[in-house]
Design a protein around this motif. Structure first.
Motif, PDB file in Angstrom:
ATOM      1  N   LYS A   3      46.157  33.981  47.835  1.00 29.42           N
ATOM      2  CA  LYS A   3      45.580  35.095  48.584  1.00 29.42           C
ATOM      3  C   LYS A   3      45.649  36.401  47.801  1.00 29.42           C
ATOM      4  CE  LYS A   3      46.285  33.239  53.178  1.00 29.42           C
ATOM      5  NZ  LYS A   3      46.885  33.396  54.487  1.00 29.42           N
ATOM      6  N   LYS A   4      46.782  36.639  47.138  1.00 33.43           N
ATOM      7  CA  LYS A   4      46.921  37.892  46.384  1.00 33.43           C
ATOM      8  C   LYS A   4      45.931  37.951  45.234  1.00 33.43           C
ATOM      9  CE  LYS A   4      51.736  39.075  47.220  1.00 33.43           C
ATOM     10  NZ  LYS A   4      53.061  39.260  46.597  1.00 33.43           N
ATOM     11  N   LEU A   5      45.797  36.845  44.511  1.00 29.32           N
ATOM     12  CA  LEU A   5      44.866  36.809  43.381  1.00 29.32           C
ATOM     13  C   LEU A   5      43.442  37.041  43.859  1.00 29.32           C
ATOM     14  CD1 LEU A   5      44.308  36.245  40.383  1.00 29.32           C
ATOM     15  CD2 LEU A   5      44.108  33.839  40.991  1.00 29.32           C
ATOM     16  N   ASN A   6      43.059  36.400  44.939  1.00 28.39           N
ATOM     17  CA  ASN A   6      41.721  36.584  45.497  1.00 28.39           C
ATOM     18  C   ASN A   6      41.494  38.045  45.897  1.00 28.39           C
ATOM     19  OD1 ASN A   6      39.169  35.778  46.519  1.00 28.39           O
ATOM     20  ND2 ASN A   6      40.042  35.716  48.564  1.00 28.39           N
ATOM     21  N   LEU A   7      42.478  38.637  46.545  1.00 30.98           N
ATOM     22  CA  LEU A   7      42.362  40.035  46.965  1.00 30.98           C
ATOM     23  C   LEU A   7      42.211  40.950  45.757  1.00 30.98           C
ATOM     24  CD1 LEU A   7      42.538  42.109  49.318  1.00 30.98           C
ATOM     25  CD2 LEU A   7      44.992  42.166  48.893  1.00 30.98           C
ATOM     26  N   TYR A   8      43.062  40.767  44.750  1.00 34.55           N
ATOM     27  CA  TYR A   8      42.998  41.623  43.561  1.00 34.55           C
ATOM     28  C   TYR A   8      41.670  41.468  42.820  1.00 34.55           C
ATOM     29  CZ  TYR A   8      48.025  42.398  44.128  1.00 34.55           C
ATOM     30  OH  TYR A   8      49.248  42.734  44.612  1.00 34.55           O
ATOM     31  N   LEU A   9      41.194  40.233  42.691  1.00 30.01           N
ATOM     32  CA  LEU A   9      39.925  40.014  41.986  1.00 30.01           C
ATOM     33  C   LEU A   9      38.761  40.678  42.716  1.00 30.01           C
ATOM     34  CD1 LEU A   9      40.187  36.318  40.786  1.00 30.01           C
ATOM     35  CD2 LEU A   9      40.334  38.375  39.405  1.00 30.01           C
ATOM     36  N   LEU A  53      33.200  42.170  34.929  1.00 26.03           N
ATOM     37  CA  LEU A  53      32.576  41.948  36.239  1.00 26.03           C
ATOM     38  C   LEU A  53      31.962  40.551  36.320  1.00 26.03           C
ATOM     39  CD1 LEU A  53      31.698  43.255  38.950  1.00 26.03           C
ATOM     40  CD2 LEU A  53      29.610  43.918  37.796  1.00 26.03           C
ATOM     41  N   ILE A  54      31.248  40.167  35.288  1.00 28.49           N
ATOM     42  CA  ILE A  54      30.595  38.853  35.293  1.00 28.49           C
ATOM     43  C   ILE A  54      31.631  37.736  35.232  1.00 28.49           C
ATOM     44  CG2 ILE A  54      29.103  37.331  33.928  1.00 28.49           C
ATOM     45  CD1 ILE A  54      27.461  39.854  33.250  1.00 28.49           C
ATOM     46  N   SER A  55      32.691  37.906  34.441  1.00 30.84           N
ATOM     47  CA  SER A  55      33.705  36.851  34.342  1.00 30.84           C
ATOM     48  C   SER A  55      34.460  36.684  35.657  1.00 30.84           C
ATOM     49  CB  SER A  55      34.672  37.136  33.203  1.00 30.84           C
ATOM     50  OG  SER A  55      35.347  38.352  33.416  1.00 30.84           O
ATOM     51  N   ILE A  56      34.759  37.773  36.342  1.00 35.91           N
ATOM     52  CA  ILE A  56      35.416  37.676  37.651  1.00 35.91           C
ATOM     53  C   ILE A  56      34.491  36.975  38.644  1.00 35.91           C
ATOM     54  CG2 ILE A  56      36.206  39.019  39.647  1.00 35.91           C
ATOM     55  CD1 ILE A  56      37.312  41.068  37.651  1.00 35.91           C
ATOM     56  N   GLU A  57      33.236  37.354  38.631  1.00 34.37           N
ATOM     57  CA  GLU A  57      32.274  36.756  39.566  1.00 34.37           C
ATOM     58  C   GLU A  57      32.103  35.263  39.303  1.00 34.37           C
ATOM     59  OE1 GLU A  57      30.156  36.670  42.814  1.00 34.37           O
ATOM     60  OE2 GLU A  57      31.013  38.535  42.094  1.00 34.37           O
ATOM     61  N   LEU A  58      32.040  34.873  38.039  1.00 39.10           N
ATOM     62  CA  LEU A  58      31.906  33.446  37.717  1.00 39.10           C
ATOM     63  C   LEU A  58      33.156  32.656  38.085  1.00 39.10           C
ATOM     64  CD1 LEU A  58      30.009  33.504  34.300  1.00 39.10           C
ATOM     65  CD2 LEU A  58      29.164  32.741  36.516  1.00 39.10           C
ATOM     66  N   ILE A  60      35.285  33.353  40.521  1.00 45.71           N
ATOM     67  CA  ILE A  60      35.298  33.200  41.978  1.00 45.71           C
ATOM     68  C   ILE A  60      34.218  32.210  42.404  1.00 45.71           C
ATOM     69  CG2 ILE A  60      34.922  34.402  44.164  1.00 45.71           C
ATOM     70  CD1 ILE A  60      36.241  36.845  42.905  1.00 45.71           C
ATOM     71  N   PHE A  61      33.034  32.298  41.778  1.00 50.80           N
ATOM     72  CA  PHE A  61      31.935  31.396  42.123  1.00 50.80           C
ATOM     73  C   PHE A  61      32.298  29.945  41.813  1.00 50.80           C
ATOM     74  CE2 PHE A  61      27.959  29.200  41.073  1.00 50.80           C
ATOM     75  CZ  PHE A  61      27.256  29.410  42.243  1.00 50.80           C
ATOM     76  N   TYR A  62      32.992  29.703  40.712  1.00 53.08           N
ATOM     77  CA  TYR A  62      33.379  28.347  40.327  1.00 53.08           C
ATOM     78  C   TYR A  62      34.343  27.733  41.339  1.00 53.08           C
ATOM     79  CZ  TYR A  62      35.056  24.474  37.499  1.00 53.08           C
ATOM     80  OH  TYR A  62      35.401  23.230  37.054  1.00 53.08           O
ATOM     81  N   ASN A  63      35.154  28.541  41.968  1.00 49.50           N
ATOM     82  CA  ASN A  63      36.148  28.042  42.924  1.00 49.50           C
ATOM     83  C   ASN A  63      35.617  27.894  44.344  1.00 49.50           C
ATOM     84  OD1 ASN A  63      38.369  27.754  41.153  1.00 49.50           O
ATOM     85  ND2 ASN A  63      38.558  29.965  41.125  1.00 49.50           N
ATOM     86  N   LEU A  64      34.353  28.192  44.571  1.00 50.24           N
ATOM     87  CA  LEU A  64      33.784  28.027  45.903  1.00 50.24           C
ATOM     88  C   LEU A  64      33.447  26.568  46.169  1.00 50.24           C
ATOM     89  CD1 LEU A  64      31.266  31.008  46.043  1.00 50.24           C
ATOM     90  CD2 LEU A  64      33.457  30.866  47.190  1.00 50.24           C
ATOM     91  N   LYS A  65      33.448  26.204  47.439  1.00 51.45           N
ATOM     92  CA  LYS A  65      32.965  24.875  47.809  1.00 51.45           C
ATOM     93  C   LYS A  65      31.459  24.846  47.616  1.00 51.45           C
ATOM     94  CE  LYS A  65      36.632  23.964  51.108  1.00 51.45           C
ATOM     95  NZ  LYS A  65      36.985  23.768  52.510  1.00 51.45           N
ATOM     96  N   ASN A  66      30.894  23.640  47.506  1.00 51.64           N
ATOM     97  CA  ASN A  66      29.481  23.502  47.139  1.00 51.64           C
ATOM     98  C   ASN A  66      28.533  24.197  48.102  1.00 51.64           C
ATOM     99  OD1 ASN A  66      29.804  22.143  44.745  1.00 51.64           O
ATOM    100  ND2 ASN A  66      29.852  20.140  45.712  1.00 51.64           N
TER     101      ASN A  66
END
Length: 189
Positions: A3-9, A53-58, A60-66
């Motif tokens: 949760k902390k990592l997600n919040l910080y990102l 910005l792009i690396s953070i977005e990718l 987070i995007f990679y860790n999403l469910k399909n």
């Protein structure tokens, strides 16, 4: 993902977007003239911020469910369409829409973390880069069963028996005879 990592990102992503949009808007509106060194520093700084910005977005995007990956892609398409349509009619309001939708997206990512994140993907990334992370365990709910109280069976005590022998009249030794005891125990299994 934690949760902390997600919040910080998500906070870092929002701050980077605000810095980039703010820097670009201020430079465009004021039409500030810079020397060659200042222009190169601004361009280099913008590339670094954009790369982060792009690396953070990718990540987070990679860790999403399909199914949430598809939802995110549709969100970005609608975001760009709204950005261009509104910016074509009213200057600089497309940027406001971009910032508002970005903040909304980040808030939803923070609030719905367990629902939209795929923890297996996150753990695979951590193993790939040798990052040690505690794996979260699912909490199990247990139901208590009511049963009769168990009683301990205590072994029965067997009394000690001692036998005394009569002294031998033929023995010339002065040592007294010792008594022998036998312990008998029965096992109740």
């Amino acid at each position: 993902m934690e949760k902390k990592l997600n919040l910080y990102l998500n906070i870092i992503e929002s701050v980077l977007i605000f810095i980039l949009v703010g820097m670009g808007t201020i430079l465009y509106v004021n039409q500030i003239r810079f020397g060659m060194l200042e222009k190169n520093l601004i361009i280099t700084g913008s590339f670094i911020l954009e790369f982060l910005l792009i690396s953070i977005e990718l990540f987070i995007f990679y860790n999403l469910k399909n199914k949430y990956k598809w939802t995110t892609m549709v969100f970005y398409l609608l975001d760009f369409v709204l950005l261009f349509v509104i910016a074509a009619k009213i200057p600089f309001y497309g940027i406001m829409i971009l910032l508002i939708l970005n903040i909304t997206k980040n808030i939803l990512r923070v609030l719905k973390l367990e629902e939209i994140k795929d923890l297996n993907q996150y753990y695979k990334i951590c193993e790939t880069f040798n990052i040690k992370v505690k794996k979260s365990t699912k909490k199990r709910t247990t139901t208590s069963k009511v049963s009769a109280p168990k009683t301990k069976k205590e072994p029965t005590k067997v009394p000690k028996t001692t036998t005394k022998k009569a002294p031998d009249k033929k023995a010339t030794s002065t040592k007294p005879k010792t008594t022998t005891s036998k312990k008998t125990r029965k096992s109740y299994a």
